[in-house]
Write a protein that holds these residues in place. Structure first.
Motif, PDB file in Angstrom:
ATOM      1  N   SER A   3      32.805   9.595 -55.821  1.00  0.00           N
ATOM      2  CA  SER A   3      33.939   9.710 -54.902  1.00  0.00           C
ATOM      3  C   SER A   3      34.130   8.445 -54.065  1.00  0.00           C
ATOM      4  O   SER A   3      33.193   7.690 -53.831  1.00  0.00           O
ATOM      5  CB  SER A   3      33.749  10.934 -54.004  1.00  0.00           C
ATOM      6  N   SER A  17      24.554   5.312 -62.189  1.00  0.00           N
ATOM      7  CA  SER A  17      25.195   5.135 -63.509  1.00  0.00           C
ATOM      8  C   SER A  17      24.175   4.699 -64.552  1.00  0.00           C
ATOM      9  O   SER A  17      24.241   5.135 -65.708  1.00  0.00           O
ATOM     10  CB  SER A  17      26.304   4.080 -63.433  1.00  0.00           C
ATOM     11  N   SER A  63      38.415   2.560 -57.347  1.00  0.00           N
ATOM     12  CA  SER A  63      39.181   1.381 -57.777  1.00  0.00           C
ATOM     13  C   SER A  63      39.229   1.262 -59.300  1.00  0.00           C
ATOM     14  O   SER A  63      38.389   1.798 -60.013  1.00  0.00           O
ATOM     15  CB  SER A  63      38.539   0.125 -57.190  1.00  0.00           C
ATOM     16  N   GLU A  84      47.529  -4.119 -55.329  1.00  0.00           N
ATOM     17  CA  GLU A  84      47.087  -3.108 -54.361  1.00  0.00           C
ATOM     18  C   GLU A  84      46.287  -3.806 -53.271  1.00  0.00           C
ATOM     19  O   GLU A  84      45.286  -4.472 -53.550  1.00  0.00           O
ATOM     20  CB  GLU A  84      46.203  -2.047 -55.029  1.00  0.00           C
TER      21      GLU A  84
HETATM   22  P1  NAD Z   1      35.440   1.863 -55.170  1.00  0.00           P
HETATM   23  O1  NAD Z   1      35.868   1.815 -56.572  1.00  0.00           O
HETATM   24  O2  NAD Z   1      34.954   0.632 -54.527  1.00  0.00           O
HETATM   25  O3  NAD Z   1      34.296   2.958 -55.010  1.00  0.00           O
HETATM   26  C1  NAD Z   1      34.456   4.280 -55.482  1.00  0.00           C
HETATM   27  C2  NAD Z   1      33.086   4.878 -55.707  1.00  0.00           C
HETATM   28  O4  NAD Z   1      32.508   4.238 -56.845  1.00  0.00           O
HETATM   29  C3  NAD Z   1      32.108   4.666 -54.554  1.00  0.00           C
HETATM   30  O5  NAD Z   1      31.320   5.821 -54.401  1.00  0.00           O
HETATM   31  C4  NAD Z   1      31.265   3.507 -55.055  1.00  0.00           C
HETATM   32  O6  NAD Z   1      29.995   3.444 -54.477  1.00  0.00           O
HETATM   33  C5  NAD Z   1      31.182   3.883 -56.514  1.00  0.00           C
HETATM   34  N1  NAD Z   1      30.700   2.856 -57.450  1.00  0.00           N
HETATM   35  C6  NAD Z   1      30.876   1.528 -57.441  1.00  0.00           C
HETATM   36  N2  NAD Z   1      30.275   0.982 -58.534  1.00  0.00           N
HETATM   37  C7  NAD Z   1      29.726   2.001 -59.228  1.00  0.00           C
HETATM   38  C8  NAD Z   1      28.978   2.113 -60.437  1.00  0.00           C
HETATM   39  N3  NAD Z   1      28.665   1.067 -61.175  1.00  0.00           N
HETATM   40  N4  NAD Z   1      28.586   3.343 -60.839  1.00  0.00           N
HETATM   41  C9  NAD Z   1      28.879   4.433 -60.117  1.00  0.00           C
HETATM   42  N5  NAD Z   1      29.575   4.394 -58.984  1.00  0.00           N
HETATM   43  C10 NAD Z   1      30.002   3.196 -58.540  1.00  0.00           C
HETATM   44  O7  NAD Z   1      36.673   2.500 -54.327  1.00  0.00           O
HETATM   45  P2  NAD Z   1      36.781   2.776 -52.771  1.00  0.00           P
HETATM   46  O8  NAD Z   1      36.859   1.481 -52.050  1.00  0.00           O
HETATM   47  O9  NAD Z   1      35.766   3.772 -52.319  1.00  0.00           O
HETATM   48  O10 NAD Z   1      38.188   3.516 -52.726  1.00  0.00           O
HETATM   49  C11 NAD Z   1      39.386   2.801 -52.762  1.00  0.00           C
HETATM   50  C12 NAD Z   1      40.029   2.844 -54.117  1.00  0.00           C
HETATM   51  O11 NAD Z   1      40.152   4.197 -54.537  1.00  0.00           O
HETATM   52  C13 NAD Z   1      41.450   2.302 -54.096  1.00  0.00           C
HETATM   53  O12 NAD Z   1      41.675   1.519 -55.235  1.00  0.00           O
HETATM   54  C14 NAD Z   1      42.311   3.551 -54.117  1.00  0.00           C
HETATM   55  O13 NAD Z   1      43.601   3.364 -54.639  1.00  0.00           O
HETATM   56  C15 NAD Z   1      41.481   4.452 -54.963  1.00  0.00           C
HETATM   57  N6  NAD Z   1      41.821   5.849 -54.715  1.00  0.00           N
HETATM   58  C16 NAD Z   1      42.602   6.475 -55.635  1.00  0.00           C
HETATM   59  C17 NAD Z   1      42.988   7.784 -55.430  1.00  0.00           C
HETATM   60  C18 NAD Z   1      43.851   8.506 -56.428  1.00  0.00           C
HETATM   61  O14 NAD Z   1      43.932   9.725 -56.366  1.00  0.00           O
HETATM   62  N7  NAD Z   1      44.489   7.802 -57.334  1.00  0.00           N
HETATM   63  C19 NAD Z   1      42.582   8.449 -54.262  1.00  0.00           C
HETATM   64  C20 NAD Z   1      41.772   7.766 -53.357  1.00  0.00           C
HETATM   65  C21 NAD Z   1      41.392   6.464 -53.591  1.00  0.00           C
END
Ligand code: NAD
Length: 545
Positions: free
Chosen positions: A187, A249, A266, A425
């Protein structure tokens, strides 16, 4: 005991409390904020219902006041990931055998706790840890989480009612089974409710889940875990592994029993996870279900017939609430030249009145962005716009990271409709405006549709009905959630199922039965009440003439 056709009570959406001056809820949240700031919570890894203190502790800071540490969490280690797989596997058989209404009832109880005795605790944790205003935290952590949980029963019933036809001598039925293996939920930081749904949606369908929360949301997400336990969720159904994504992961994605990914975050991370999953194909027991909701570059198109006052109010909320850190946040707006004074000038004027501040300052509309990396990235976009010949800053443009990561609500005007801030974005409080010639209104549709790789949310403002009809048709694939005379944020469970296509994700629509459908593997069963005893077909009989 199961000889009943009773369903669960119909879901209703939670009503947000207003927190207006003099209200009881305002007093309660203030007390809870003070309590949470004075306490320092120690957050464990949770595996099979047991708390594991790994000793690898990391602090959780308030983004609006970096000196304030509100919690420490224990990071999961590779051995915890292995234990979580075992715990999920051990809990599976018993959990999937629980009647679906009983499973849904556990989440109904969790919703009642969230809207009742745990409301202010969960709200305060979201405010402090994720830097949300009281109202933004209320509509997220409280209302949206409860809405998800209260709707699951109805969504499941809708799915399970899908049954095939039968002739009089046969009985055909679809059985909805949990997937074989575990589900990996990952998440983002920006919504407590997304964390709630990513783990709970597969769980309510009878799966067991390993949940990796975002570091910045770990306090509110841990409270959800405590609420699940209080609501009666058996240990091992949702296992909680805060820490580094690469560690979780690294253990989960190559595993044979990895059955599905429920991700929001992301594009960069989702792309890398998809590559890892593709590399694992052939090792897995089943083809994993991959559900991922990612970025957005959400638009508003203002038609010359629009009501200016509506546009200004909706644009401000859509672009700047929660510092623009919503995947659905308005980040590019197209305004006709004839409305420069009535919309653009008003928008700039109003934006200049917005105050940012600590979450305990209820006069502040905005708070801090989530962390130093986000601050640097957003300020980078603003600085590049300042340096660009085609862009001009009309409001904001400054940041201050001395106490917390504060960025002013910023409006950029650009002549170049494909400028960087119109297409990438930014995920911060930055709205870019392009003014178009009224006579080119119809060309704008193609421009909007082709400017960014995303297709998450979009809004169209008009009073002219023909224009509304045309915009719906011409922008059909530009957004998975399309709003008419409304801001592009604020989707509500059961009312506006949420998600987008193209680079915005797999569009499996959270807040609808469509999402739960991904977490089940149906089995078709045919029973024959009058089986034949003869294998030869009539056409094979010898001709007698
Ligand atoms: P992020 O991708 O940086 O992180 C999301 C999650 O992935 C975090 O828990 C992070 O620790 C985890 N993560 C990172 N690398 C990983 C790996 N190798 N293995 C497993 N988990 C890993 O995103 P963020 O900064 O938390 O959130 C912002 C992004 O989320 C924006 O791009 C936004 O648009 C998107 N978002 C999309 C929606 C939607 O419904 N489309 C909703 C909310 C947020």
């Amino acid at each position: 005991m199961n000889e009943t056709i009773c369903g669960l009570p119909p879901p209703t959406n939670a009503t947000p409390l207003a927190y207006a001056p003099g209200s009881r809820e305002r007093d309660s949240i203030r007390v809870e904020l003070d309590r949470a700031l004075a306490a320092s919570v120690e957050i464990p890894v949770i595996i099979g219902g047991k708390e594991v203190y790994t000793g690898r502790m990391k602090p959780v800071l308030c983004p609006h006041d970096r000196t304030k540490i509100i919690a420490h969490f224990h990071e999961a280690r590779p051995e915890d990931v292995r234990d979580a797989i075992e715990a999920a596997s051990r809990a599976k058989a018993e959990w999937e055998a629980v009647d679906w209404r009983e499973r849904a009832a556990i989440f109904r109880r969790a919703a009642s706790l969230i809207c009742g005795e745990r409301r202010f605790e969960l709200n305060a944790a979201t405010m402090l840890g994720q830097s949300k205003s009281v109202y933004q935290a209320e509509i997220d952590a409280v209302c949206e989480s409860a809405d998800f949980f209260r709707h699951y029963g109805g969504f499941m019933k809708h799915i399970f009612e899908e049954q095939p036809a039968s002739l009089p001598d046969e009985w055909n039925r679809l059985e909805y089974r949990a997937l074989e293996g575990f589900i990996y939920a990952i998440s983002p930081f920006n919504f407590t409710a997304i964390g709630a749904n990513l783990a709970a949606a597969p769980a309510v369908m009878g799966n067991t889940v390993i949940w990796k929360p975002a570091t910045a949301a770990v306090l509110s997400n841990y409270l959800l875990m405590r609420i699940y336990r209080e609501a009666g969720l058996p240990g091992g159904v949702i296992n909680f592994l805060p820490g580094q994504g690469s560690v979780t992961s690294g253990g989960l994605l190559p595993h044979r029993d990895f059955a599905g990914l429920h991700f929001t975050g992301s594009n960069q991370v989702f792309d890398s996870l998809q590559r890892d999953i593709a590399a694992g194909l052939g090792n897995y027991r089943s083809y994993p279900r991959v559900v991922g909701e990612t970025g957005g570059k959400d638009f508003a198109l203002v038609h010359p017939s629009a009501d200016p006052e509506v546009v200004v109010a909706q644009a401000i909320r859509g672009a700047f609430e929660y510092q623009g850190q919503k995947c659905s946040a308005l980040s590019r707006i197209y305004i006709p030249a004839s409305m420069k004074a009535s919309v653009l000038d008003r928008l700039v004027e109003e934006t200049r009145t917005i105050r940012t501040g600590d979450v305990r300052d209820f006069g502040a509309f905005m708070n801090a962005v989530i962390d130093g990396a986000a601050y640097e990235s957003i300020m980078g976009y603003i600085e590049r716009a300042k340096a660009s010949a085609s862009c001009r800053i009309l409001a904001g443009g400054k940041g201050d990271s001395s106490v917390g990561w504060f960025i002013e609500p910023t409006i950029i005007l650009t002549e170049d409709p494909r400028a960087e801030s119109m297409s990438s974005e930014i995920f911060g409080p930055v709205l870019t405006v392009h003014v178009y010639d009224d006579s080119r209104a119809e060309e704008i549709f193609d421009l909007i549709d082709s400017t960014s790789p995303y297709a998450l949310t979009g809004a169209f403002f008009a009073r002219d009905r023909k224009a509304i009809e045309l915009a719906q048709a011409r922008l059909r694939n530009a957004a998975g959630n399309f709003y008419i005379n409304d801001k592009p944020t604020g989707a509500i469970v059961g009312r506006q199922p949420f998600g987008g296509a193209r680079r915005s994700g797999s569009n499996d629509k959270s807040g609808a039965s469509l999402n739960l459908l991904r977490w089940t593997s149906p089995r078709a069963v045919k029973e024959n009440f009058a089986p034949l005893r003869e294998w030869r077909y009539p056409y094979m009989r010898p001709e007698t003439d």
